[in-house]
Enzyme design. Sequence first.
Site, PDB file in Angstrom:
ATOM      1  N   ASP A  35      49.390  22.620  38.948  1.00  0.00           N
ATOM      2  CA  ASP A  35      48.758  23.815  39.529  1.00  0.00           C
ATOM      3  C   ASP A  35      47.577  24.198  38.643  1.00  0.00           C
ATOM      4  OD1 ASP A  35      48.466  26.005  41.314  1.00  0.00           O
ATOM      5  OD2 ASP A  35      49.455  27.329  39.870  1.00  0.00           O
ATOM      6  N   GLU A  60      45.794  26.475  32.661  1.00  0.00           N
ATOM      7  CA  GLU A  60      45.103  27.766  32.731  1.00  0.00           C
ATOM      8  C   GLU A  60      44.145  27.901  31.549  1.00  0.00           C
ATOM      9  OE1 GLU A  60      44.712  30.489  34.815  1.00  0.00           O
ATOM     10  OE2 GLU A  60      43.459  31.146  33.150  1.00  0.00           O
ATOM     11  N   ASN A  87      40.755  23.784  29.877  1.00  0.00           N
ATOM     12  CA  ASN A  87      39.838  23.707  31.005  1.00  0.00           C
ATOM     13  C   ASN A  87      40.236  22.515  31.873  1.00  0.00           C
ATOM     14  OD1 ASN A  87      37.723  23.345  32.734  1.00  0.00           O
ATOM     15  ND2 ASN A  87      36.131  23.394  31.157  1.00  0.00           N
ATOM     16  N   ASP A 113      38.452  30.771  40.934  1.00  0.00           N
ATOM     17  CA  ASP A 113      37.373  31.749  40.737  1.00  0.00           C
ATOM     18  C   ASP A 113      36.179  31.351  41.593  1.00  0.00           C
ATOM     19  OD1 ASP A 113      38.873  33.171  38.920  1.00  0.00           O
ATOM     20  OD2 ASP A 113      38.059  32.133  37.167  1.00  0.00           O
ATOM     21  N   LYS A 117      27.307  33.395  42.479  1.00  0.00           N
ATOM     22  CA  LYS A 117      25.874  33.086  42.342  1.00  0.00           C
ATOM     23  C   LYS A 117      25.644  31.574  42.317  1.00  0.00           C
ATOM     24  CE  LYS A 117      24.751  37.138  39.630  1.00  0.00           C
ATOM     25  NZ  LYS A 117      24.580  37.635  38.274  1.00  0.00           N
ATOM     26  N   ASP A 149      40.203  32.862  49.801  1.00  0.00           N
ATOM     27  CA  ASP A 149      39.797  33.852  50.803  1.00  0.00           C
ATOM     28  C   ASP A 149      38.267  33.926  50.884  1.00  0.00           C
ATOM     29  OD1 ASP A 149      40.415  34.877  48.099  1.00  0.00           O
ATOM     30  OD2 ASP A 149      39.487  36.732  48.824  1.00  0.00           O
TER      31      ASP A 149
HETATM   32  C1  LIG Z   1      41.438  33.984  40.900  1.00  0.00           C
HETATM   33  S1  LIG Z   1      42.622  33.366  39.754  1.00  0.00           S
HETATM   34  C2  LIG Z   1      43.893  32.734  40.840  1.00  0.00           C
HETATM   35  C3  LIG Z   1      45.187  32.530  40.128  1.00  0.00           C
HETATM   36  C4  LIG Z   1      46.319  31.931  40.956  1.00  0.00           C
HETATM   37  N1  LIG Z   1      46.033  30.537  41.291  1.00  0.00           N
HETATM   38  C5  LIG Z   1      46.582  32.730  42.186  1.00  0.00           C
HETATM   39  O1  LIG Z   1      46.331  32.203  43.299  1.00  0.00           O
HETATM   40  O2  LIG Z   1      47.074  33.869  42.068  1.00  0.00           O
HETATM   41  C6  LIG Z   1      41.878  31.861  39.154  1.00  0.00           C
HETATM   42  C7  LIG Z   1      42.493  31.384  37.860  1.00  0.00           C
HETATM   43  O3  LIG Z   1      41.931  30.128  37.483  1.00  0.00           O
HETATM   44  C8  LIG Z   1      41.676  30.137  36.080  1.00  0.00           C
HETATM   45  N2  LIG Z   1      40.614  29.154  35.831  1.00  0.00           N
HETATM   46  C9  LIG Z   1      39.310  29.257  36.169  1.00  0.00           C
HETATM   47  N3  LIG Z   1      38.617  28.148  35.816  1.00  0.00           N
HETATM   48  C10 LIG Z   1      39.521  27.313  35.235  1.00  0.00           C
HETATM   49  C11 LIG Z   1      39.430  26.017  34.668  1.00  0.00           C
HETATM   50  N4  LIG Z   1      38.275  25.359  34.617  1.00  0.00           N
HETATM   51  N5  LIG Z   1      40.561  25.452  34.175  1.00  0.00           N
HETATM   52  C12 LIG Z   1      41.742  26.107  34.215  1.00  0.00           C
HETATM   53  N6  LIG Z   1      41.889  27.353  34.737  1.00  0.00           N
HETATM   54  C13 LIG Z   1      40.793  27.937  35.259  1.00  0.00           C
HETATM   55  C14 LIG Z   1      41.281  31.572  35.801  1.00  0.00           C
HETATM   56  O4  LIG Z   1      41.371  31.932  34.442  1.00  0.00           O
HETATM   57  C15 LIG Z   1      42.258  32.333  36.686  1.00  0.00           C
HETATM   58  O5  LIG Z   1      43.474  32.593  36.031  1.00  0.00           O
END
Ligand SMILES: C[S@@+](CC[C@H](N)C(=O)[O-])C[C@H]1O[C@@H](n2cnc3c(N)ncnc32)[C@H](O)[C@@H]1O
Length: 209
Positions: A35, A60, A87, A113, A117, A149
């Site tokens: 995940d 994460e 990452n 995320d 932009k 979404d």
């Molecule tokens: C909007 S949240 C959604 C979290 C979860 N998947 C949910 O649906 O509730 C996006 C998550 O992805 C993490 N994230 C963003 N870029 C990432 C990356 N390159 N590698 C790992 N995690 C990342 C962020 O820190 C954040 O916790």
Amino acid sequence: MRQHVNPLSKHFFEINPIPPLNEVFENPKLPLHLDIGCASGDFLFDLSLKNKDWNYIGIEIREKLVINANLKMKNRQYKNLYFSFGNANNIFDHPENKSLVDSIRSISFYFPDPWFKKKHHKRRVIQPEIINFLSNSMQSRSLIFIKTDVKELFEYMENIISASLKFKKLAKEDFLLNRSFNPNKIQTNREKYVILNQLKIYESIYMKI
Ligand SMILES: C[S@@+](CC[C@H](N)C(=O)[O-])C[C@H]1O[C@@H](n2cnc3c(N)ncnc32)[C@H](O)[C@@H]1O
């Protein structure tokens, strides 16, 4: 805690390797679900209890969330779950992580995320490089689940995955047929928020040909 971190910051170049699967799971031979962007890990805590025939790794980039998820693990008996800080775009660059892909049968990118932009699109987690690596390395019939979404982000992710030509988009009915494993049965925290606010969810499932 910071809401967004820039995955392209040099702070995230170095990655801790994920330990060998036989050190983290009771049965390392089980199929593996990854995940990506697992945040607090709540989704994987639920999924790993619901389906114990799989192993689960959450990746994460916000370290504090991973520390908290691992603290929660200490008080409970999870034998098929592991959380890793880093990452997601770099995990397969680490030589010790490359063999992980042999065990992966399914990956979720749920509500990544959006980085609205245009100049920030390169910070989005689904990029051609990671999809190309997966398309060349994942076993056939392995699955990729995407949900968001944000319509524009959905189209962006779909374009990248379908451009690889090695993933076939599944119709929902085809997927549900004879499947014992379905991560879509559990809602993520973001998904619960989106449903509560009656926003539209865009989702697809891809299978490696
Ligand atoms: C909007 S949240 C959604 C979290 C979860 N998947 C949910 O649906 O509730 C996006 C998550 O992805 C993490 N994230 C963003 N870029 C990432 C990356 N390159 N590698 C790992 N995690 C990342 C962020 O820190 C954040 O916790």
